[in-house]
Design an enzyme around this catalytic site. Structure first.
Site, short mmCIF file in Angstrom:
data_model
loop_
_atom_site.label_atom_id
_atom_site.label_comp_id
_atom_site.label_asym_id
_atom_site.label_seq_id
_atom_site.Cartn_x
_atom_site.Cartn_y
_atom_site.Cartn_z
N ASP A 159 0.81 -1.22 0.00
CA ASP A 159 0.00 0.00 0.00
C ASP A 159 0.85 1.26 0.00
O ASP A 159 2.07 1.21 0.15
CB ASP A 159 -0.97 -0.01 1.20
N ASP A 214 -7.22 -2.33 14.36
CA ASP A 214 -8.63 -2.58 14.00
C ASP A 214 -8.77 -3.86 13.15
O ASP A 214 -9.81 -4.10 12.56
CB ASP A 214 -9.22 -1.36 13.26
N HIS A 271 -7.08 -4.67 10.43
CA HIS A 271 -6.84 -4.58 8.98
C HIS A 271 -5.55 -5.27 8.56
O HIS A 271 -4.61 -5.38 9.33
CB HIS A 271 -6.86 -3.12 8.50
N GLU A 302 -9.52 -1.75 5.58
CA GLU A 302 -10.17 -1.38 6.83
C GLU A 302 -11.45 -2.20 7.05
O GLU A 302 -11.96 -2.81 6.10
CB GLU A 302 -10.49 0.11 6.80
P1 PGA Z 1 2.39 -1.24 12.58
O1 PGA Z 1 1.16 -1.20 11.54
O2 PGA Z 1 3.29 -2.31 12.09
O3 PGA Z 1 3.01 0.12 12.47
O4 PGA Z 1 1.81 -1.54 13.91
C1 PGA Z 1 0.58 -2.38 11.13
C2 PGA Z 1 -0.57 -2.12 10.20
O5 PGA Z 1 -1.24 -1.09 10.33
O6 PGA Z 1 -0.82 -2.97 9.34
#
Ligand code: PGA
Length: 258
Positions: free
Chosen positions: A67, A136, A138, A143
């Site tokens: 992404d 959350d 994702h 999302e």
């Molecule tokens: P993080 O993010 O590794 O910074 O905790 C993970 C994500 O949002 O997929």
């Protein structure tokens, strides 16, 4: 689905790196799906070490990132282009033309998303996909509410994700609202998947993904439908799992398995 719980973040990072290295030894021109965020930093550090000390070779590897933020130029210090360059690519012998990252500044997102999907297919599909997980639930920027069959597209971030990621920006107002992300359906086509999670703030999402129902409210739960997914967790991230004893029992019995 396999669940491995380790004592520390360093250990899950090393274990993930060993699996990536094994993939590259058996298929030097492997296609890797890569993630950004804090979680894979330990893995990338270990891959860089393996490249420098053990000659782990990236010269024929192709990578696809999950992404990118919409609106951030490649040079922006919070863009995922910049992140990947700084934290992995500039330290290993990967060929620039084999690096694919969604564009956050194209003038035709629909066409770009279709092109991105085509490139994955043209390269023979993703052999090994690395994932983190959002608080959350994702995966990539899929999302809650994302279709479990979704493909690469524009996705609006949740307020939760914007708050979670505000730590990288001067304020939450600066976090882009839109992202361009591989879909859940795209991710599920990878031949092998490793999801890494560490820290207590991931415990609820991890439990939802592994032991909850398959639901678009926690897009990581779609991995239950994938036939070769490994969850690599530290103790804190595994904290809300109900079947921990069984997962550890499976690991202890693995050497004798028929
Ligand atoms: P993080 O993010 O590794 O910074 O905790 C993970 C994500 O949002 O997929």
């Amino acid at each position: 689905m396999e669940v491995i719980i380790q004592d520390s973040y360093e250990e899950i990072s090393r274990q993930a790196a060993r699996i990536v290295a094994r993939t590259l030894y058996s298929k030097p021109n492997a296609v890797l799906g890569l993630a950004t965020g804090s979680t894979p930093l330990g893995l990338y550090k270990e891959l860089i070490r393996m490249h420098k000390e053990e000659a782990l070779d990236f010269s024929r590897v192709t990578t696809f990132n999950l992404d990118e933020y919409v609106g951030l130029r490649k040079q922006h210090t919070q863009s995922y282009h910049y992140f990947m360059h700084e934290n992995l690519f500039k330290h290993v012998n990967i060929s620039q033309q084999n690096i694919y990252i969604p564009s956050g500044t194209t003038n035709n997102y629909q066409a770009f998303c279709a092109w991105y999907e085509q490139q994955i297919e043209k390269c023979g599909g993703i052999d090994l996909q690395i994932l983190g997980i959002g608080s959350d639930g994702h995966v990539a920027f899929n999302e809650p509410g994302s279709s479990l069959g979704s493909r690469t597209r524009i996705k609006t971030l949740t307020k939760q994700t914007i708050e979670d990621n505000a730590r990288f920006f001067d304020s939450a107002d600066e976090v882009p609202v839109y992202s361009i992300t591989m879909g859940v359906g795209t991710i599920l086509e990878a031949r092998q998947i490793i999801l890494l999670a560490n820290g207590a703030n991931k415990a609820k999402a991890v439990a939802g993904a592994i032991e909850g129902p398959v639901t678009s409210m926690c897009t990581a739960s779609a991995l239950q439908m994938h036939r070769d997914t490994l969850f690599l967790l530290d103790q804190e991230a595994a904290g809300d799992l109900k079947m921990t004893e069984y997962y550890q029992w499976i690991q202890s019995k693995m050497p004798d398995s028929p």
